[in-house]
Design an enzyme around this catalytic site. Sequence first.
Site, PDB file in Angstrom:
ATOM      1  CG  ASN A 181      -2.282  -0.871   0.875  1.00 20.87           C
ATOM      2  OD1 ASN A 181      -2.845  -0.685  -0.078  1.00 20.87           O
ATOM      3  ND2 ASN A 181      -2.810  -1.515   1.748  1.00 20.87           N
ATOM      4  CG  MET A 191       2.054  -6.033  11.029  1.00 15.61           C
ATOM      5  SD  MET A 191       0.465  -5.807  10.579  1.00 15.61           S
ATOM      6  CE  MET A 191      -0.220  -7.219  11.563  1.00 15.61           C
ATOM      7  NE  ARG A 192       5.276  -2.885  18.367  1.00 13.74           N
ATOM      8  CZ  ARG A 192       5.675  -3.926  18.998  1.00 13.74           C
ATOM      9  NH1 ARG A 192       5.556  -5.378  19.018  1.00 13.74           N
ATOM     10  NH2 ARG A 192       5.656  -3.611  20.184  1.00 13.74           N
ATOM     11  CB  ILE A 193      -1.090  -2.438  19.652  1.00 15.11           C
ATOM     12  CG1 ILE A 193      -1.652  -3.677  19.080  1.00 15.11           C
ATOM     13  CG2 ILE A 193      -2.168  -1.488  20.732  1.00 15.11           C
ATOM     14  CD1 ILE A 193      -2.350  -4.663  19.976  1.00 15.11           C
ATOM     15  CG  LEU A 194       0.294   2.921  17.041  1.00 19.37           C
ATOM     16  CD1 LEU A 194      -0.069   3.777  15.969  1.00 19.37           C
ATOM     17  CD2 LEU A 194       1.903   3.116  17.064  1.00 19.37           C
ATOM     18  CG  HIS A 232      -9.912  -3.172   9.756  1.00 17.15           C
ATOM     19  ND1 HIS A 232      -8.715  -3.995  10.638  1.00 17.15           N
ATOM     20  CD2 HIS A 232     -10.995  -3.850   9.541  1.00 17.15           C
ATOM     21  CE1 HIS A 232      -9.445  -5.004  11.079  1.00 17.15           C
ATOM     22  NE2 HIS A 232     -10.674  -4.920  10.636  1.00 17.15           N
ATOM     23  CB  THR A 251     -10.147   6.715  17.734  1.00 15.35           C
ATOM     24  OG1 THR A 251     -10.504   5.639  17.672  1.00 15.35           O
ATOM     25  CG2 THR A 251     -10.412   7.685  16.789  1.00 15.35           C
ATOM     26  CD  GLN A 270      -2.232  -7.099  -0.550  1.00 15.38           C
ATOM     27  OE1 GLN A 270      -2.037  -8.080  -1.363  1.00 15.38           O
ATOM     28  NE2 GLN A 270      -2.002  -6.825   0.651  1.00 15.38           N
TER      29      GLN A 270
END
Length: 220
Positions: free
Chosen positions: A14, A90-93, A109, A141, A171
């Site tokens: 992307n 691929m990380r949770i912020l 998503h 958010t 995709q």
Amino acid sequence: MKSVVILISGRGSNMVRIATACRDEQWPARISAVISNEPRAAGLSAARDLGIPTRIVPHRDHADREAFDAALAAQIDAHAPDLVILAGFMRILTPGFVTRYQNRLINIHPSLLPAFPGLHTHARAIAAGVKVHGATVHYVTAELDAGPIIAQAVVPVFDADTADSLQARVQQAEHRLYPAAVRWHVGGQISVHDGVTRLAAAGPAALGLAAPGPAVDHGR
């Protein structure tokens, strides 16, 4: 000229579509940097091939999420970004990081939110028996996959689909949807009111679309 920073963890498909569209369509923006938490991410080479500066902020070098997010924000802020794009990051912020970039942080998503937030969306869609599936570009958010929706692309679900075949179709739609949504943002064509986005009338015309609304992809 708007400054855009893109975050990746993998091959950055992307990211490549967005950067290429920005260059070829002469958006009022530049991709200032591509940053990865994974030193071996294939997308870093793809970004360099496009002449985009790259940075690496390995998450494993930091004691916790807060420390990693602080280091990541320092690299991002060096480019004074008007927009930060998650493109397979691929990380949770942490909530603090998300708040720092409120209405300047977007993600894509692989489902038609609010349906199927989280992981394994394609298998869950097939198991649920839905007839359409797709992708959603949204502002990020603190609540997972729950930010204001910017745009959606719809694809059909066929009886013979597997999670892999459905993922491939989604995709393809993502690669058209994400650049369009980013262009709307950098062109100042999106506003957010009470958690709902509104697209200026000039937005679709500028992209050659008939009207605001979901992009529909019937490709197999």
